[in-house]
Design a protein around this motif. Structure first.
Motif: not given
Length: 164
Positions: A117, A120-121, A123
């Motif tokens: 992460t 907040g994404q 990957c």
């Protein structure tokens, strides 16, 4: 601050080692075929004295020498670019914990897919590594520390395999 460990990088990074091997093989072939045993000599450098540079350029020996030199040059460029890329992580980076989601082995290599992460994404990133003592600890569901440069998840490396 992290510092590149060249020995670790060469042992673990497939692309770095492969490019260095291209250089070594190119130089070795050039030396072997021009200075090796008489039965294996395919490049006759005495043709330069006999024909001059312009005459030597038109021979098959020159073409063979050019191929080996090209192999060395391509290997050196790839090695330098990969090494510069890895060294660029020494200055600006941040560490992130990543989970191993897939490991595939092919002979002496392994492909490791990680999930982490960042900002907040979620990957994903994959690495091609040598299968050796240092990479044995990387197995399914294990945690590794990634070094990420900037906010781009594509520019990341596994810290334990490259840096001290």
């Amino acid at each position: 601050m992290v510092k590149l460990n060249m020995k670790k990088a060469l042992k673990n990074d497939y692309l770095l080692t492969l490019s260095l091997l291209f250089c070594i093989i190119g130089v070795g072939l050039c030396v072997f075929f021009s200075c090796g045993p008489r039965s294996y000599r395919h490049i006759n450098l005495n043709l330069i004295q006999e024909f001059g540079i312009q005459g030597f350029v038109k021979t098959a020996d020159f073409v063979l020498l050019l191929v080996y030199a090209l192999l060395v040059i391509v290997g050196l460029v790839c090695f330098a670019k990969r090494l510069a890329y890895i060294k660029s992580f020494e200055d600006a980076y941040k560490t992130v914990s990543a989970k191993v989601v897939d490991v595939r082995y092919v002979k002496d290599r392994c492909r490791v897919d990680l999930e982490f992460t960042l900002a907040g994404q979620v990957c994903k990133k994959g690495f091609v590594l040598f299968n050796n003592q240092q990479t044995k600890y990387i197995h399914m569901d294990s945690e590794v520390t990634l070094i990420v440069k900037g906010e781009n998840p594509k520019t990341s490396l596994i810290q334990e395999l490259y840096f001290d």
